[in-house]
Design a protein around this motif. Structure first.
Motif, short mmCIF file in Angstrom:
data_model
loop_
_atom_site.label_atom_id
_atom_site.label_comp_id
_atom_site.label_asym_id
_atom_site.label_seq_id
_atom_site.Cartn_x
_atom_site.Cartn_y
_atom_site.Cartn_z
N ARG A 150 -7.40 6.28 -4.65
CA ARG A 150 -8.33 5.61 -3.75
C ARG A 150 -8.49 6.46 -2.48
NH1 ARG A 150 -6.48 1.18 -4.28
NH2 ARG A 150 -8.11 0.11 -5.45
N PHE A 151 -9.75 6.71 -2.11
CA PHE A 151 -10.06 7.55 -0.95
C PHE A 151 -10.81 6.74 0.10
CE2 PHE A 151 -9.47 10.41 -4.44
CZ PHE A 151 -8.89 11.55 -3.89
N PHE A 152 -10.67 7.14 1.35
CA PHE A 152 -11.36 6.48 2.45
C PHE A 152 -11.94 7.55 3.39
CE2 PHE A 152 -7.36 7.62 4.24
CZ PHE A 152 -7.53 7.68 5.61
N ASP A 153 -12.85 7.11 4.24
CA ASP A 153 -13.45 8.00 5.22
C ASP A 153 -12.66 7.86 6.53
OD1 ASP A 153 -14.96 9.39 7.08
OD2 ASP A 153 -16.88 8.69 6.28
N GLU B 118 -15.95 1.21 -3.67
CA GLU B 118 -15.22 -0.05 -3.50
C GLU B 118 -15.45 -0.54 -2.08
OE1 GLU B 118 -10.97 -1.11 -5.05
OE2 GLU B 118 -10.74 -0.28 -3.04
N MET C 143 -13.96 12.57 2.46
CA MET C 143 -12.99 11.48 2.36
C MET C 143 -11.57 12.04 2.24
SD MET C 143 -15.11 8.92 -0.18
CE MET C 143 -14.57 7.40 0.62
N LYS D 291 -14.86 2.56 0.36
CA LYS D 291 -13.87 3.45 -0.24
C LYS D 291 -14.37 3.88 -1.62
CE LYS D 291 -10.12 1.12 2.20
NZ LYS D 291 -8.87 0.33 2.09
N ARG D 292 -13.72 4.87 -2.17
CA ARG D 292 -14.11 5.33 -3.50
C ARG D 292 -12.86 5.46 -4.38
NH1 ARG D 292 -18.93 6.42 -5.13
NH2 ARG D 292 -19.22 7.42 -7.16
N SER E 122 -14.58 3.75 9.35
CA SER E 122 -13.83 2.69 8.68
C SER E 122 -14.72 1.70 7.94
CB SER E 122 -12.96 1.93 9.70
OG SER E 122 -13.78 1.34 10.69
N ASP F 148 0.84 -1.18 0.00
CA ASP F 148 0.00 0.00 0.00
C ASP F 148 0.88 1.23 0.00
OD1 ASP F 148 -2.88 1.04 1.97
OD2 ASP F 148 -1.75 2.07 0.42
N GLN G 117 -6.05 7.86 0.24
CA GLN G 117 -5.37 6.72 0.87
C GLN G 117 -4.13 6.30 0.09
OE1 GLN G 117 -7.78 3.26 1.45
NE2 GLN G 117 -6.05 1.94 1.95
#
Length: 660
Positions: free
Chosen positions: A623-626, A659, A598, A634-635, A630, A306, A601
Motif C-alpha cells: 500500500r502506497f500513499f502520497d 483506495e 508515492m 492511496k494505491r 494526505s 499498521d 506505507q
C-alpha cells in the motif's frame, strides 16, 4: 488460602463443569513433569513441532509443573486444578534456568495458537512497556487476537509501578496476585498497562506440584495467572455446553468487566492502583454466562495494526524469565515471592485417573480430530536470516581445534581458532566433508532460530553453498559479493538440536539447493533497479529516478527483515519472505508507485480467495500513499504467492487499484 479449591466462587463453577476436552488450554512455560500423579495419564500433549528444552524432571521443570498443576490437576489427586477436563497442551520455553528471549517466547506462543487452543497461559515475561516489546512478540499476540485466542499473562513480581511484556501488550488479559483477603501481594507489579487490562487473582501460598511427585506452596503472579486462565476455559466450556460457539475474546473481556473494583473511597487512589482494574469475581462471571441468551460481551474487534507505523525495537541479548523470578531489570526491589514451603513426599498412588466418559483429546499441531492415528505432516519453512555455526559440545569444538591447521601471524605459528569464521571457511573449503559435523544455524539479530541440516542426495551441494554464504558474509558491505541475508527453504521434521550455549532450536531439513539464496540489501536493490525501465527525461533525471527506486527497494526489503521479521513457519510468513527474495516481482510495482510520486506505507499478507485446487495461495499487498498530499487516494498493488510446496511460486501478474 492455599488450595485452589478455596477460591471464592470456584466450587459453584465446578458444580456446573470441570471443563470440556474440546476447549484447549496451552501452558507456555518451562518443561512439565507429566508423570507427576497430579496429572491424568496422557493428559498433557505437546504441539507436533514443539521441542523440549531440558528433561521433564528436576529443577528445570519446577515452574512449568507448578503452573500446569494449578490448571490441570485431577480432582482426586494431591493438587486439584481449575480445569482438569480441558484439553491440556504444554509448550516448553523457559528451559534454560527459566530464562529465554522474546523471540523464543513469540515462537512458543505461535506454536500454541497453531495447536488449536482457545486460551494460552504465560506465567513469565520481561520488564518492558508495550512500546518496548520486540516486534516478533507483538506480532505473535496480534495473531492470537486475530484468531480469537485469549492470552493470559502474569504481570510480574518486581513490586514496582512497571509493566511486563507480554502482559502489557494490547489484547492480553494481565493478572496480578492477591492474598486470601483480596489484598494485592507487595511483589505484584501494577504498571499502567496492567491497570488498563489486568485484574487480581489469588496467588498467595498456593499448593502446587513439584517434579518427582511431591507438593509444596508457592506465591506469585505465576500462580494467579493459571487460575484466571482456567476460569476462562471453564466459562468457554459452559458456552459450548449451551450450544454457543466458544468466544475466548468475549470471555476475556467479561472477566475484566466483571472484576470487583477497588473501593477508592475507603482505600484511596494510591492503594487502589495496586488492585489493577479489580479482583476476579467468578460468581458474577458465571451468572453472566448462564443467565443471558445474548452475547456475554459486545464484540470489541482488535484495532488494525499498521505494519508501516509500528516502531521497531532491536534488542539483542535480552532475556525473559518466569514471572516468579522477580528479576527483570526493574530498579524496584522485589521480595522473595517464589517461596517453597516444606516439600511433601510424593503421594503413593496408582497411575493417575482419567476422566470418565471423555473422548480422547485431539492430537495437537497439524493433526486434527478427524485425523487421529495418522502421522503428522511435516511443517514447511521459508525463513530469512544470517548464517552461523555452532559446535554443540566442548568435545566437538576441541576436535575441530585439533584438526584445523595452525595459522601464521607475523611469522609466528598460532593454534587454530575454530570460532574465527575466516579460519573455518578456509578449513571447510579444503575439507568439504567437515561441514557435516558442524551445527549450521540460521539467526535473527544474532539469535539462532533454527539448525540447518542438509539431507538427501543434494546435501553435499547444500553444504558447499552454506560455506560460500558464510564466506561472503565476511566481506565488506561495498563488495559486490557481500551477503547479509540468506533464504532457507525446508521442512521441520520435529527434531531439535542443543547448542553450546544450552539453547535448544528446531531443525530445518533442506533437500534441495533451489531456493537457498544469499544476497545483500544494497546489491539486490541495485540489481532489480538496473532491470527496471525508468523515464528517460535526461541523464541526471534518469540517475535520480534510479536512485529513488534503489532506495525504495531497500526500504521494502528492510521493512520485511526488521519490522516484519518472522520465523517463516506459517503460510502467511512464507509468502511474505518469498516476496522479499523475489524482489524482482515487486520492482515494477515500486517503480510505478514512485513514478506517481508515492511512498510505501505498509505491507499486508492475507489469504487469497482464489487458487488452484490443493494450493495454499496468499496475496501480498503493498500500500502506497502520497507524502505530500494526505487527501490523495492511496494505491494498492497485489501479487499472489502459492506456498503449497517447499519452494513458493508467484501466480499471475501484479494487480493494482486506488483506495480511498
Amino acid at each position: 488460602m492455599g488450595e485452589v479449591s478455596a477460591v471464592t466462587g470456584l466450587a459453584r463453577l465446578w458444580d456446573l463443569t470441570t471443563g470440556d476436552d474440546h476447549i484447549g488450554v496451552a501452558v507456555v512455560d518451562g518443561p512439565v513433569d507429566d508423570r507427576h500423579p497430579v496429572f491424568a495419564e496422557g493428559k498433557l500433549t505437546q504441539p507436533s513441532h514443539a521441542w523440549p528444552g531440558d528433561a521433564d524432571s528436576g529443577t528445570s521443570a519446577a515452574h512449568g509443573t507448578a503452573v500446569a498443576g494449578v490448571l490441570f490437576g485431577r480432582h482426586d489427586g494431591p493438587v486439584p486444578g481449575v480445569a482438569p477436563a480441558c484439553r491440556a497442551v504444554s509448550v516448553p520455553v523457559f528451559a534454560r534456568g527459566r530464562r529465554t528471549s522474546q523471540l523464543e517466547l513469540a515462537r512458543a506462543i505461535e506454536l500454541a495458537a497453531d495447536s488449536g487452543v482457545h486460551v494460552i497461559n504465560v506465567s513469565g515475561g520481561q520488564l518492558a512497556g508495550a512500546e518496548e516489546a520486540e516486534d516478533v512478540l507483538t506480532r505473535a499476540i496480534d495473531r492470537c487476537r486475530e484468531r480469537n485466542v485469549l492470552v493470559v499473562a502474569a504481570v510480574g513480581n518486581d513490586g514496582c509501578f512497571c509493566d511486563h511484556v507480554p502482559a502489557s501488550l494490547p489484547g492480553v488479559l494481565a493478572v496480578g496476585a492477591c492474598d486470601e483477603a483480596g489484598r494485592p501481594l507487595p511483589t505484584s507489579n501494577f504498571g499502567p498497562g496492567s491497570r488498563r487490562q489486568g485484574l487480581l487473582a489469588p496467588g498467595h501460598d498456593i499448593l502446587v506440584a513439584v517434579p518427582g511427585g511431591g507438593t509444596t506452596r508457592m506465591s506469585g503472579t505465576s500462580l494467579a495467572a493459571p487460575i484466571v486462565a482456567g476460569v476462562a476455559a471453564l466459562l468457554l466450556s459452559l458456552q459450548r455446553r449451551r450450544g454457543d460457539a466458544p468466544d475466548p475474546g468475549a470471555v476475556g473481556r467479561l472477566l475484566l468487566e466483571s472484576a470487583t473494583p477497588c473501593d477508592t473511597a475507603r482505600l484511596g487512589d494510591g492503594t487502589c492502583a495496586r488492585h489493577l482494574a479489580g479482583t476476579l469475581d467468578i460468581t458474577k462471571a458465571v451468572n453472566a454466562v448462564t443467565t443471558t441468551s445474548a452475547p456475554i460481551s459486545s464484540p470489541d474487534p482488535a484495532p488494525a495494526v499498521d505494519a508501516g507505523e509500528r516502531a521497531v525495537t532491536l534488542s539483542c541479548g535480552t532475556t525473559l524469565q518466569s514471572a516468579t523470578d522477580g528479576q527483570g531489570g526493574c530498579d524496584c526491589a522485589a521480595d522473595d515471592v517464589f517461596v517453597p514451603a516444606a516439600v511433601t513426599a510424593p503421594t503413593p498412588a496408582a497411575r493417575p485417573w482419567a476422566p470418565a466418559a471423555t473422548a480422547p483429546a485431539p492430537q495437537t499441531g497439524v493433526v486434527t480430530s478427524a485425523e487421529q492415528g495418522k502421522p503428522a505432516a511435516r511443517r514447511l519453512v521459508y525463513a530469512l536470516g544470517t548464517l552461523g555455526y555452532d559446535f554443540g559440545t566442548e568435545a566437538r569444538r576441541d576436535t575441530f581445534k585439533q584438526l584445523m591447521p595452525p595459522v601464521e601471524a607475523d611469522g609466528v605459528s598460532l593454534p587454530a581458532n575454530p570460532y574465527d569464521p575466516r579460519q573455518m571457511v578456509d578449513y571447510l573449503r579444503e575439507n568439504p566433508s567437515e561441514a557435516r559435523p558442524l551445527i549450521w544455524t540460521l539467526n535473527l539479530d544474532l539469535t539462532p532460530i533454527y539448525a540447518v541440516e542438509p539431507v538427501g542426495g543434494y546435501a553435499p551441494g547444500v553444504y558447499e553453498r552454506l560455506t560460500e554464504f558464510l564466506a561472503r558474509q565476511l566481506k565488506t558491505e561495498d563488495d559486490v559479493d557481500f551477503v547479509d541475508r540468506v533464504s532457507v527453504p525446508g521442512a521441520l521434521p520435529g527434531r531439535t538440536v542443543k547448542l553450546f550455549s544450552g539453547q535448544v532450536v528446531p531443525v530445518i531439513e533442506i533437500n534441495l539447493t533451489r531456493g537457498l539464496y544469499g544476497w545483500s540489501v544494497a546489491g539486490l536493490a541495485h540489481a532489480v533497479t538496473q532491470e527496471c525501465q525508468v523515464p528517460q527525461h535526461n541523464q541526471r533525471g534518469n540517475d535520480n529516478d534510479r536512485a529513488r527506486l534503489t532506495d525504495a527497494v531497500s526500504d521494502f526489503l528492510t521493512r520485511i527483515y526488521y519490522d516484519l521479521r518472522n520465523f517463516g513457519a506459517t503460510s502467511r510468513d512464507r509468502a511474505l519472505n518469498f516476496a522479499a527474495t523475489n524482489a524482482v516481482q515487486a520492482r515494477q510495482t515500486l517503480a510505478e508507485a514512485l513514478g506517481r510520486g508515492m511512498a510505501l506505507q505498509n505491507i499486508e499478507v492475507e489469504k487469497s480467495p482464489y487458487g488452484r485446487p490443493d494450493s495454499d495461495c496468499w496475496d501480498v499487498k503493498l500500500r502506497f500513499f502520497d507524502p505530500d498530499n494526505s487527501k490523495r487516494a492511496k494505491r494498492v498493488y497485489r501479487f499472489t504467492v502459492d506456498v503449497k510446496d517447499v519452494m513458493p511460486v508467484t501466480l499471475g501478474p501484479v494487480r493494482s487499484w486506488p483506495e480511498a
